[in-house]
Write a protein that holds these residues in place. Structure first.
Motif, PDB file in Angstrom:
ATOM      1  N   LYS A 103      42.183  38.860  42.528  1.00  0.00           N
ATOM      2  CA  LYS A 103      43.548  38.585  42.995  1.00  0.00           C
ATOM      3  C   LYS A 103      44.058  37.836  41.540  1.00  0.00           C
ATOM      4  CE  LYS A 103      46.447  36.060  46.168  1.00  0.00           C
ATOM      5  NZ  LYS A 103      46.587  35.168  47.199  1.00  0.00           N
ATOM      6  N   TYR A 104      43.252  36.867  41.224  1.00  0.00           N
ATOM      7  CA  TYR A 104      43.716  36.026  40.085  1.00  0.00           C
ATOM      8  C   TYR A 104      43.013  36.135  38.671  1.00  0.00           C
ATOM      9  CZ  TYR A 104      46.557  33.614  43.581  1.00  0.00           C
ATOM     10  OH  TYR A 104      47.552  33.418  44.305  1.00  0.00           O
ATOM     11  N   GLU A 105      42.448  37.594  38.397  1.00  0.00           N
ATOM     12  CA  GLU A 105      41.665  37.776  37.419  1.00  0.00           C
ATOM     13  C   GLU A 105      42.565  37.574  36.138  1.00  0.00           C
ATOM     14  OE1 GLU A 105      39.256  41.685  35.482  1.00  0.00           O
ATOM     15  OE2 GLU A 105      40.260  41.750  37.601  1.00  0.00           O
ATOM     16  N   GLU A 106      41.840  37.247  34.966  1.00  0.00           N
ATOM     17  CA  GLU A 106      42.337  36.835  33.642  1.00  0.00           C
ATOM     18  C   GLU A 106      41.725  38.016  32.806  1.00  0.00           C
ATOM     19  OE1 GLU A 106      42.779  32.144  34.075  1.00  0.00           O
ATOM     20  OE2 GLU A 106      41.365  32.918  32.312  1.00  0.00           O
ATOM     21  N   LYS A 107      42.460  38.870  32.250  1.00  0.00           N
ATOM     22  CA  LYS A 107      42.040  40.019  31.302  1.00  0.00           C
ATOM     23  C   LYS A 107      41.933  39.494  29.870  1.00  0.00           C
ATOM     24  CE  LYS A 107      43.819  43.562  34.176  1.00  0.00           C
ATOM     25  NZ  LYS A 107      42.660  43.973  34.691  1.00  0.00           N
ATOM     26  N   THR A 108      40.793  39.728  29.236  1.00  0.00           N
ATOM     27  CA  THR A 108      40.788  39.157  27.866  1.00  0.00           C
ATOM     28  C   THR A 108      41.443  40.227  27.141  1.00  0.00           C
ATOM     29  OG1 THR A 108      38.466  38.491  28.392  1.00  0.00           O
ATOM     30  CG2 THR A 108      38.904  38.834  26.154  1.00  0.00           C
ATOM     31  N   VAL A 109      42.439  39.551  26.048  1.00  0.00           N
ATOM     32  CA  VAL A 109      43.010  40.269  25.088  1.00  0.00           C
ATOM     33  C   VAL A 109      42.317  40.238  23.627  1.00  0.00           C
ATOM     34  CG1 VAL A 109      45.108  40.255  23.804  1.00  0.00           C
ATOM     35  CG2 VAL A 109      45.148  39.783  26.244  1.00  0.00           C
ATOM     36  N   ASN A 110      41.696  39.152  23.387  1.00  0.00           N
ATOM     37  CA  ASN A 110      41.276  39.042  22.169  1.00  0.00           C
ATOM     38  C   ASN A 110      40.140  37.843  22.325  1.00  0.00           C
ATOM     39  OD1 ASN A 110      40.975  39.256  19.532  1.00  0.00           O
ATOM     40  ND2 ASN A 110      42.213  37.571  18.964  1.00  0.00           N
ATOM     41  N   GLU A 161      41.420  34.810  24.234  1.00  0.00           N
ATOM     42  CA  GLU A 161      42.971  34.986  24.532  1.00  0.00           C
ATOM     43  C   GLU A 161      43.080  35.925  25.718  1.00  0.00           C
ATOM     44  OE1 GLU A 161      47.325  36.225  23.033  1.00  0.00           O
ATOM     45  OE2 GLU A 161      45.633  36.612  21.586  1.00  0.00           O
ATOM     46  N   VAL A 162      43.721  35.455  26.818  1.00  0.00           N
ATOM     47  CA  VAL A 162      43.629  36.000  28.262  1.00  0.00           C
ATOM     48  C   VAL A 162      45.060  36.345  28.761  1.00  0.00           C
ATOM     49  CG1 VAL A 162      41.336  35.127  28.914  1.00  0.00           C
ATOM     50  CG2 VAL A 162      43.506  33.709  29.659  1.00  0.00           C
ATOM     51  N   LEU A 163      44.959  37.377  29.345  1.00  0.00           N
ATOM     52  CA  LEU A 163      46.467  37.676  29.887  1.00  0.00           C
ATOM     53  C   LEU A 163      46.208  37.136  31.307  1.00  0.00           C
ATOM     54  CD1 LEU A 163      49.343  39.070  30.087  1.00  0.00           C
ATOM     55  CD2 LEU A 163      47.957  41.138  30.467  1.00  0.00           C
ATOM     56  N   LEU A 164      47.102  36.369  31.850  1.00  0.00           N
ATOM     57  CA  LEU A 164      47.131  35.542  33.031  1.00  0.00           C
ATOM     58  C   LEU A 164      48.031  36.433  34.134  1.00  0.00           C
ATOM     59  CD1 LEU A 164      48.318  31.952  32.079  1.00  0.00           C
ATOM     60  CD2 LEU A 164      46.277  33.004  32.408  1.00  0.00           C
ATOM     61  N   PRO A 165      47.528  36.240  35.579  1.00  0.00           N
ATOM     62  CA  PRO A 165      47.981  36.960  36.491  1.00  0.00           C
ATOM     63  C   PRO A 165      49.657  36.923  36.530  1.00  0.00           C
ATOM     64  CG  PRO A 165      46.403  35.747  37.349  1.00  0.00           C
ATOM     65  CD  PRO A 165      46.648  35.149  35.833  1.00  0.00           C
ATOM     66  N   GLY A 201      51.445  37.296  33.941  1.00  0.00           N
ATOM     67  CA  GLY A 201      52.030  38.011  32.621  1.00  0.00           C
ATOM     68  C   GLY A 201      51.955  37.198  31.418  1.00  0.00           C
ATOM     69  N   LYS A 202      51.862  35.753  31.418  1.00  0.00           N
ATOM     70  CA  LYS A 202      51.630  34.973  30.203  1.00  0.00           C
ATOM     71  C   LYS A 202      50.239  34.932  29.789  1.00  0.00           C
ATOM     72  CE  LYS A 202      55.444  31.988  31.686  1.00  0.00           C
ATOM     73  NZ  LYS A 202      55.764  30.767  32.252  1.00  0.00           N
ATOM     74  N   THR A 203      50.095  34.476  28.477  1.00  0.00           N
ATOM     75  CA  THR A 203      48.748  34.526  27.987  1.00  0.00           C
ATOM     76  C   THR A 203      48.406  32.903  27.971  1.00  0.00           C
ATOM     77  OG1 THR A 203      49.837  34.531  25.685  1.00  0.00           O
ATOM     78  CG2 THR A 203      49.064  36.612  26.576  1.00  0.00           C
ATOM     79  N   SER A 204      47.103  32.578  27.511  1.00  0.00           N
ATOM     80  CA  SER A 204      46.417  31.536  27.548  1.00  0.00           C
ATOM     81  C   SER A 204      45.164  31.602  26.751  1.00  0.00           C
ATOM     82  CB  SER A 204      46.156  30.624  28.742  1.00  0.00           C
ATOM     83  OG  SER A 204      45.789  29.501  28.623  1.00  0.00           O
ATOM     84  N   THR A 205      44.424  30.683  26.220  1.00  0.00           N
ATOM     85  CA  THR A 205      43.266  30.587  25.607  1.00  0.00           C
ATOM     86  C   THR A 205      42.276  29.895  26.489  1.00  0.00           C
ATOM     87  OG1 THR A 205      43.531  28.712  24.549  1.00  0.00           O
ATOM     88  CG2 THR A 205      44.110  30.536  23.296  1.00  0.00           C
ATOM     89  N   ARG A 206      41.001  30.529  26.500  1.00  0.00           N
ATOM     90  CA  ARG A 206      39.881  29.713  27.036  1.00  0.00           C
ATOM     91  C   ARG A 206      38.718  29.662  26.101  1.00  0.00           C
ATOM     92  NH1 ARG A 206      43.115  28.900  30.185  1.00  0.00           N
ATOM     93  NH2 ARG A 206      43.465  30.064  32.234  1.00  0.00           N
ATOM     94  N   GLU A 207      38.325  28.460  25.975  1.00  0.00           N
ATOM     95  CA  GLU A 207      37.267  28.099  25.105  1.00  0.00           C
ATOM     96  C   GLU A 207      35.957  28.350  25.866  1.00  0.00           C
ATOM     97  OE1 GLU A 207      38.218  23.928  24.163  1.00  0.00           O
ATOM     98  OE2 GLU A 207      39.732  24.821  22.769  1.00  0.00           O
TER      99      GLU A 207
END
Length: 183
Positions: A3-10, A26-30, A32-38
């Motif tokens: 349901k709340y999967e974050e797809k890796t963009v980079n 860099e992930v695409l949030l559910p 539609g926005k992007t964020s980063t994950r360390e």
């Protein structure tokens, strides 16, 4: 799909080490926005709950650099590349404690810090312990003191904050619930 999967963009690798790798995704949030994950990538680990015939819990005390102090823990270690968790648990038990066992059962697998790391630790319960002659020794960069304590003494170590890591706290709590093992 979740349901709340974050797809890796980079993915940007930051560090590749002997024990872990660090990267920033860099992930695409559910929404539609992007964020980063360390993220920390780890090969996984094992830990062993060991109780002797005289109902003593086998622990090791070792200096932990990130905390800048020694901690008392159940025996544990990192999986080598391609190594099966059970084989690793048997190896680590012998290396850190000098014990072997008649059987070893998997209890549970836990993620240690899922907010930023993929490390999974497989916890086993060793049964039928006996000291091994000519046991493999510790790795050359490993220094531990072996301890054998009662459940009550282990609980005191928790109160004294000498036991502070999650896997060992879990093991002590498990043994409290299985107190028949220690009577």
């Amino acid at each position: 799909m979740y349901k709340y999967e974050e797809k890796t963009v980079n993915t940007k690798p930051i560090f590749k080490g002997r024990i872990l790798d660090v990267r920033v995704d860099e992930v695409l949030l559910p929404n539609g926005k992007t964020s980063t994950r360390e993220l920390i990538k780890h090969p996984g680990a094992v830990a062993i709950i060991m109780v002797t015939d005289d109902k003593k819990i086998v622990l090791v005390e070792q200096y932990r650099k990130p905390m800048e102090k020694p901690l008392v823990e159940i025996p544990a270690g990192k999986l080598d590349e391609g190594e099966e968790p059970l084989a690793c648990a048997m190896r680590e038990m012998e290396e850190e404690t000098g014990y072997e066992c008649e059987s070893m059962d998997k209890l549970i697998s836990l993620y240690t810090s899922p907010g930023f790391a993929d490390e999974i630790i497989h916890i086993y319960v060793a049964k039928g312990l006996k000291k091994k002659e000519n046991a493999k020794g510790l790795d050359e960069d490993e220094f531990v003191d072996l301890m054998e304590v009662t459940l009550q003494e282990a609980l005191e170590l928790v109160k004294e904050e000498r036991i502070q890591d999650a896997k060992t706290a879990y093991a002590i709590q498990y043994l409290q619930l299985q107190e028949a093992l220690l009577k």
